[in-house]
Scaffold this motif. Structure first.
Motif, short mmCIF file in Angstrom:
data_model
loop_
_atom_site.label_atom_id
_atom_site.label_comp_id
_atom_site.label_asym_id
_atom_site.label_seq_id
_atom_site.Cartn_x
_atom_site.Cartn_y
_atom_site.Cartn_z
N LEU A 67 0.83 -1.21 0.00
CA LEU A 67 0.00 0.00 0.00
C LEU A 67 0.87 1.26 0.00
O LEU A 67 0.49 2.29 -0.56
CB LEU A 67 -0.91 -0.02 1.24
N PHE A 68 2.05 1.16 0.62
CA PHE A 68 2.94 2.32 0.75
C PHE A 68 3.98 2.39 -0.36
O PHE A 68 4.71 3.37 -0.46
CB PHE A 68 3.65 2.27 2.11
N THR A 69 4.06 1.36 -1.18
CA THR A 69 5.13 1.34 -2.20
C THR A 69 4.63 1.17 -3.63
O THR A 69 5.38 1.45 -4.57
CB THR A 69 6.11 0.18 -1.90
N ASN A 70 3.40 0.70 -3.79
CA ASN A 70 2.93 0.38 -5.15
C ASN A 70 1.51 0.89 -5.35
O ASN A 70 0.54 0.24 -4.94
CB ASN A 70 2.99 -1.14 -5.36
N PHE A 71 1.37 2.05 -5.98
CA PHE A 71 0.05 2.63 -6.24
C PHE A 71 -0.51 2.08 -7.55
O PHE A 71 0.12 2.21 -8.60
CB PHE A 71 0.12 4.15 -6.31
N ILE A 72 -1.67 1.43 -7.48
CA ILE A 72 -2.31 0.88 -8.67
C ILE A 72 -3.46 1.77 -9.12
O ILE A 72 -3.55 2.16 -10.29
CB ILE A 72 -2.82 -0.55 -8.39
N SER A 73 -4.36 2.09 -8.19
CA SER A 73 -5.49 2.96 -8.49
C SER A 73 -6.11 3.42 -7.18
O SER A 73 -5.82 2.86 -6.11
CB SER A 73 -6.55 2.23 -9.33
N LYS A 102 -8.01 -1.67 -0.03
CA LYS A 102 -7.05 -2.20 0.92
C LYS A 102 -7.22 -1.56 2.29
O LYS A 102 -7.18 -2.25 3.33
CB LYS A 102 -5.63 -1.98 0.41
N VAL A 103 -7.42 -0.26 2.31
CA VAL A 103 -7.61 0.44 3.59
C VAL A 103 -8.88 -0.03 4.29
O VAL A 103 -8.89 -0.27 5.50
CB VAL A 103 -7.65 1.97 3.36
N VAL A 104 -9.96 -0.20 3.52
CA VAL A 104 -11.23 -0.68 4.08
C VAL A 104 -11.08 -2.08 4.65
O VAL A 104 -11.55 -2.38 5.76
CB VAL A 104 -12.35 -0.64 3.02
N PHE A 105 -10.40 -2.96 3.93
CA PHE A 105 -10.16 -4.32 4.42
C PHE A 105 -9.41 -4.30 5.74
O PHE A 105 -9.76 -5.01 6.69
CB PHE A 105 -9.36 -5.12 3.38
#
Length: 202
Positions: A39-45, A52-55
């Motif tokens: 989440l901190f290294t690979n931005f997809i969309s 991911k944050v909600v999970f």
């Protein structure tokens, strides 16, 4: 009126917590934590990041509800599965079987392997008590269905993209196998309006 609604909500939460394995929820929180470190290294969309944050938030809020806010309704006496029996072999397997020997890749592999067995404390808890509340069985059914549909997704991707992730597929098959007996009981009992119960060991 407001206090009445709050009481109903609190009562429903207590019912949910009473049949849920806190140890399984800890394992699921660990699954999402190790899987979403990118989440901190690979931005997809934006969608992917929000998902991911909600999970992660849902996983940790659930653990807090069980062990914090509603700990009095949590059945700790029957939630006794020893997590080291799962964590030690999963950690070892993650180092032995992975696609790339880097920290993030090992942690991702660990999350896949752990997710395939994270439900075992919950199933152990049900087998120990001999029964489960209807709301708990619905939760478990849809959790298992989610994984079964995940397998369907891999099959579809293989057919259309010729893409095959051996670690994810094998882990998904293992997890689905764990659910098979539960699926049978769900269809033959719960869907017919009966309470799920298991024969108690002599």
């Amino acid at each position: 009126m407001k206090s009445g609604v709050q009481s109903i909500v609190l009562y429903q939460w207590e019912l949910l917590c009473s049949g849920i394995s806190g140890k399984s929820q800890i394992l699921f929180a660990l699954v999402f934590t190790t899987r979403y470190l990118d989440l901190f290294t690979n931005f997809i969309s934006i969608y992917n990041t929000v998902m991911k944050v909600v999970f992660l938030l849902c996983a940790y809020v659930t653990v807090y509800m069980i062990y914090g806010k509603f700990r009095k309704t949590f059945d700790s006496e029957n939630d006794t599965f020893r997590l080291e029996f799962l964590l030690v072999p999963v950690i070892g397997l993650s180092f032995l079987e992975n696609y790339n020997f880097t920290p993030l890749e090992i942690l991702w592999t660990f999350s896949i392997y752990l997710e395939s067995v994270a439900i075992l404390p919950q199933l152990f808890m049900i087998s120990k008590t001999g029964e489960a509340e209807t709301i708990t069985t619905h939760y478990l059914f849809f959790l298992g269905l989610y994984r079964a549909l995940y397998l369907a997704n891999w099959i579809r991707r293989y057919q259309t993209e010729n893409f095959y992730d051996q670690i994810a597929v094998v882990s998904g098959v293992v997890q689905t196998i764990f659910y098979c007996d539960f699926f049978y009981l769900y269809v033959t009992k719960v869907l017919k309006g009966k309470k799920l119960s298991l024969p108690m060991p002599i």
